[in-house]
Structures are given as structure tokens and as C-alpha cells.
Motif scaffolding. Structure first.
Motif, PDB file in Angstrom:
ATOM      1  N   THR A  59       0.803  -1.222   0.000  1.00  0.00           N
ATOM      2  CA  THR A  59       0.000   0.000   0.000  1.00  0.00           C
ATOM      3  C   THR A  59       0.835   1.271   0.000  1.00  0.00           C
ATOM      4  OG1 THR A  59      -0.241  -0.072   2.413  1.00  0.00           O
ATOM      5  CG2 THR A  59      -2.001  -1.079   1.098  1.00  0.00           C
ATOM      6  N   ARG A 111     -11.237  -2.108  16.737  1.00  0.00           N
ATOM      7  CA  ARG A 111     -11.129  -1.254  15.557  1.00  0.00           C
ATOM      8  C   ARG A 111     -12.436  -0.510  15.318  1.00  0.00           C
ATOM      9  NH1 ARG A 111      -9.228  -4.111  10.365  1.00  0.00           N
ATOM     10  NH2 ARG A 111      -7.618  -4.688  11.848  1.00  0.00           N
ATOM     11  N   PHE A 113     -12.308   2.042  12.675  1.00  0.00           N
ATOM     12  CA  PHE A 113     -12.219   2.558  11.307  1.00  0.00           C
ATOM     13  C   PHE A 113     -10.936   2.039  10.668  1.00  0.00           C
ATOM     14  CE2 PHE A 113     -10.304   5.723   8.478  1.00  0.00           C
ATOM     15  CZ  PHE A 113     -11.333   5.920   7.569  1.00  0.00           C
ATOM     16  N   GLN A 114     -10.986   1.858   9.347  1.00  0.00           N
ATOM     17  CA  GLN A 114      -9.777   1.535   8.600  1.00  0.00           C
ATOM     18  C   GLN A 114      -9.925   2.017   7.167  1.00  0.00           C
ATOM     19  OE1 GLN A 114      -8.457  -2.542   8.609  1.00  0.00           O
ATOM     20  NE2 GLN A 114      -6.889  -2.166   7.076  1.00  0.00           N
ATOM     21  N   ALA A 115      -8.877   2.649   6.666  1.00  0.00           N
ATOM     22  CA  ALA A 115      -8.744   3.006   5.256  1.00  0.00           C
ATOM     23  C   ALA A 115      -7.292   2.718   4.903  1.00  0.00           C
ATOM     24  CB  ALA A 115      -9.082   4.469   5.016  1.00  0.00           C
ATOM     25  N   LEU A 116      -7.075   1.656   4.125  1.00  0.00           N
ATOM     26  CA  LEU A 116      -5.739   1.146   3.841  1.00  0.00           C
ATOM     27  C   LEU A 116      -5.040   0.880   5.175  1.00  0.00           C
ATOM     28  CD1 LEU A 116      -4.890   3.341   0.746  1.00  0.00           C
ATOM     29  CD2 LEU A 116      -5.604   0.958   0.762  1.00  0.00           C
ATOM     30  N   ASP A 117      -3.871   1.471   5.429  1.00  0.00           N
ATOM     31  CA  ASP A 117      -3.158   1.211   6.685  1.00  0.00           C
ATOM     32  C   ASP A 117      -3.473   2.230   7.779  1.00  0.00           C
ATOM     33  OD1 ASP A 117      -1.963  -1.078   5.770  1.00  0.00           O
ATOM     34  OD2 ASP A 117      -0.083  -0.116   5.207  1.00  0.00           O
ATOM     35  N   LYS A 119      -5.728   3.372  10.618  1.00  0.00           N
ATOM     36  CA  LYS A 119      -6.727   2.698  11.443  1.00  0.00           C
ATOM     37  C   LYS A 119      -6.979   3.504  12.704  1.00  0.00           C
ATOM     38  CE  LYS A 119      -4.834  -1.656   9.826  1.00  0.00           C
ATOM     39  NZ  LYS A 119      -4.099  -2.864  10.173  1.00  0.00           N
TER      40      LYS A 119
END
Length: 136
Positions: A59, A111, A113-117, A119
Motif C-alpha cells: 500500500t 477497531r 475505522f480503517q482506510a488502507l493502513d 486505522k
């Protein structure tokens, strides 16, 4: 620091884009532990940062290239940014965060939230922080 501030217990805490700049796990542990000590029982700590994952190697170039296209940055600026990121960014993985949380008297990270790496996690202060109990 005034005694009142040292004894204060807060109902919540947030760290946003902080821990990635702390160079070693011991610095990150001290940071998380200091926050945990200042939290009231069951108070949440929200941590949002880039975290290392099994896909980080894949990524990082994608994000760098997307940023470069969006910003119209020169090849020199992109190279400088890549060098700074390799030198100055120190993300941890989720299992390391979980271990640090436990050592600080916090619950395992959940967790949010996550968007790609990138978090975001919520951790909660346990009823009694281990460091406070050991000093008593």
C-alpha cells in the motif's frame, strides 16, 4: 506540573497521528502508559494512526503515487518524502498495540475505522491501572 493536574483523571483521551513519530516501542509504551494513568476507570482512549499490516509494503507505494498525482509533485519531492517517511515514520502492528495496551492497563484495541493502513482503535482503561497498583 501542578499537583492537581498530576492527580487529574480524564473521561476520555484521543491521539491522532502521534504514535507513528515515536521511534521505538519503549517510547510508544511510555506514551500509552502515561495516558492510561491519567484516565478514569473505563474511560476510552482513541488512537488513530497508520499501523503496519501484512499489506503495508504493497500500500505504501500506491499511496505515495496517488499523492504524487494529486499534488503534481516533482520526482525530487516524491523521493524526499519517501526518504523522510522511511526515516521518521515508525508504525506498529495491531498485535504490538494490543500488547502495549495490556501492559498499560487498557483493554484490547477494538477497531473503529480503517482506510488502507490508517486505522482507528478504541481502548478502555481497566478498573485499576497496573502501574498505579504497583506504586501503592
Amino acid at each position: 506540573m501542578p499537583r492537581e493536574a498530576a492527580d487529574a483523571r480524564y473521561d476520555a483521551a484521543l491521539t491522532l497521528l502521534v504514535s507513528r513519530f515515536l521511534p521505538g516501542n519503549s517510547e510508544k509504551q511510555a506514551f500509552i502508559s502515561a495516558i492510561a494513568e491519567s484516565l478514569a476507570p473505563n474511560a476510552p482512549l482513541l488512537i488513530a494512526d497508520p499501523f503496519r499490516s501484512e499489506h503495508s509494503q504493497e500500500t505504501a507505494p500506491v499511496l505515495r503515487d496517488a499523492w504524487a498525482r494529486q499534488s503534481s509533485a516533482s520526482a525530487e519531492v516524491i523521493a524526499q518524502m519517501s526518504t523522510r517517511m522511511a526515516r521518521d515514520f515508525h508504525p506498529v502492528d495491531e498485535s504490538t498495540l494490543a500488547r502495549m495496551a495490556g501492559e498499560a492497563g487498557l483493554t484490547a484495541p477494538a477497531r473503529l475505522f480503517q482506510a488502507l493502513d490508517f486505522k482507528a482503535f478504541v481502548l478502555r482503561k481497566a478498573d485499576a491501572c497496573p502501574q498505579a497498583a504497583s506504586r501503592a
